[in-house]
Design a protein around this motif. Structure first.
Motif, short mmCIF file in Angstrom:
data_model
loop_
_atom_site.label_atom_id
_atom_site.label_comp_id
_atom_site.label_asym_id
_atom_site.label_seq_id
_atom_site.Cartn_x
_atom_site.Cartn_y
_atom_site.Cartn_z
N ASN A 72 10.28 2.09 8.03
CA ASN A 72 10.32 3.65 7.66
C ASN A 72 9.37 3.81 6.06
O ASN A 72 9.51 4.86 5.73
CB ASN A 72 11.85 4.17 7.29
CG ASN A 72 12.53 3.83 8.64
OD1 ASN A 72 12.19 4.54 9.50
ND2 ASN A 72 13.77 3.54 8.35
N GLY A 73 8.87 2.58 5.84
CA GLY A 73 8.00 2.95 4.52
C GLY A 73 8.77 2.59 3.09
O GLY A 73 8.48 2.68 2.03
N ASP A 74 10.10 2.22 3.37
CA ASP A 74 10.78 1.97 2.18
C ASP A 74 10.88 0.71 1.86
O ASP A 74 10.76 -0.40 2.52
CB ASP A 74 12.34 2.53 2.63
CG ASP A 74 12.43 4.17 2.89
OD1 ASP A 74 11.80 4.73 2.26
OD2 ASP A 74 13.17 4.38 3.75
N LEU A 75 11.40 0.54 0.57
CA LEU A 75 11.51 -1.10 0.12
C LEU A 75 12.77 -1.42 0.51
O LEU A 75 13.88 -0.68 0.27
CB LEU A 75 11.24 -0.86 -1.43
CG LEU A 75 9.90 -0.81 -1.94
CD1 LEU A 75 9.60 -0.45 -3.46
CD2 LEU A 75 8.94 -2.21 -1.72
N SER A 76 13.06 -2.76 0.98
CA SER A 76 13.86 -3.34 1.27
C SER A 76 14.10 -4.72 0.89
O SER A 76 13.24 -5.51 0.81
CB SER A 76 14.33 -3.01 2.75
OG SER A 76 15.34 -3.84 3.22
N GLY A 77 15.39 -5.40 0.96
CA GLY A 77 15.29 -6.81 0.65
C GLY A 77 16.36 -7.20 -0.38
O GLY A 77 16.99 -6.39 -0.78
#
Length: 271
Positions: A66-71
């Motif tokens: 979705n173009g979001d930062l994750s992790g």
């Protein structure tokens, strides 16, 4: 008529001066509240915990579909913000420039898997570790490199500005720099280099994704922590308290197992 006009003019002028004074007070108050919140924390933006991640270091930080930062790093930063009662705001930033960005006060912190080193501690302060890791040597299958001692004269790819770069420099003068560990591992998989030194978890994930690499040797244990501007001692204290609470209530372990698959929040040297 002339006297009446002068009287009205004076009244209008006085009204304008009162409004101007009120406006000046509001502006000055707004500026001070933006630099220091009610709890005394010095923040780049009032009410927010603005932190950076690399976005190119899966599973610690990456950009999702979705173009979001994750992790893991992203989740830890947001959990810290919640403990501080602040709104989290995360941005992607090149790893090699993060310490300078924190020094200049551009962001409140970097929650980006920074290894605590004496050199970095001269530039920024570090929180208590929120996880433990260590450098690992990776090569292509069938390589004649069997240990770290075989790196003399070999081309080793690393993430620019990382502690892995310094590790490689101890064994070879042929260093190839990349913006991220994942791109370095991909280049190794494609046969462009002889070896890569990077984090164990990152290497394992690359293997799971089909990269043609294999682990040769664990080179040690390191502590990863949040980087904060040296002058911002109150924020450092608050972040340390938040990390302690996240460890005690099991949140850090839960996030580690969710994003990494194992608990990396416990110090292996204390076991």
């Amino acid at each position: 008529m002339k006297r009446k006009w002068n009287f009205i003019t004076v009244i209008l002028l006085m009204f304008v001066l009162v409004l101007t004074a009120c406006g000046s007070n509001e502006n000055s108050g707004g500026e001070s509240s933006g630099s220091e919140g009610e709890d005394g924390l010095e923040l780049t933006e009032d009410g927010k915990f603005r932190f950076v991640v690399s976005g190119e270091f899966p599973p610690f930080s990456t950009v999702d579909e979705n173009g979001d930062l994750s992790g893991f790093d992203v989740a830890v930063g947001k959990a810290i913000a919640e403990k501080l009662g602040l709104e989290p705001e995360v941005e992607k930033f090149k790893f090699s420039g993060m310490v300078s960005a924190i020094q200049s006060g551009r962001y409140d912190a970097a929650v980006a898997s920074h290894t605590i080193t004496d050199e970095r501690k001269k530039a920024v302060n570090f929180s208590e570790p929120y996880y433990y890791s260590g450098p690992v040597l990776y090569v292509q299958p069938g390589s004649d490199i069997k240990s770290i001692e075989d790196l003399s004269g070999k081309d080793v790819a690393v993430s620019k500005g990382s502690t892995y770069e310094k590790s490689a420099q101890e064994y070879t003068d042929k260093i190839s720099n990349y913006d991220s560990d994942q791109t370095a591992l991909r280049a190794l998989s494609e046969g462009k280099h002889d070896a890569v030194i990077t984090d164990d978890i990152t290497g394992k994930q690359a293997i799971e994704e089909g990269f043609k690499i294999e682990k040769i040797e664990q080179l040690g244990t390191s502590e990863q922590a949040v980087a904060i501007k040296k002058e911002n001692s109150k924020l450092l204290e608050a972040v340390n308290e938040a990390i302690t609470e996240l460890k005690e209530d099991g949140t850090l372990t839960k996030l580690s197992e969710e994003y990494i698959g194992v608990d990396i929040t416990q110090n292996p040297d204390s076991e």
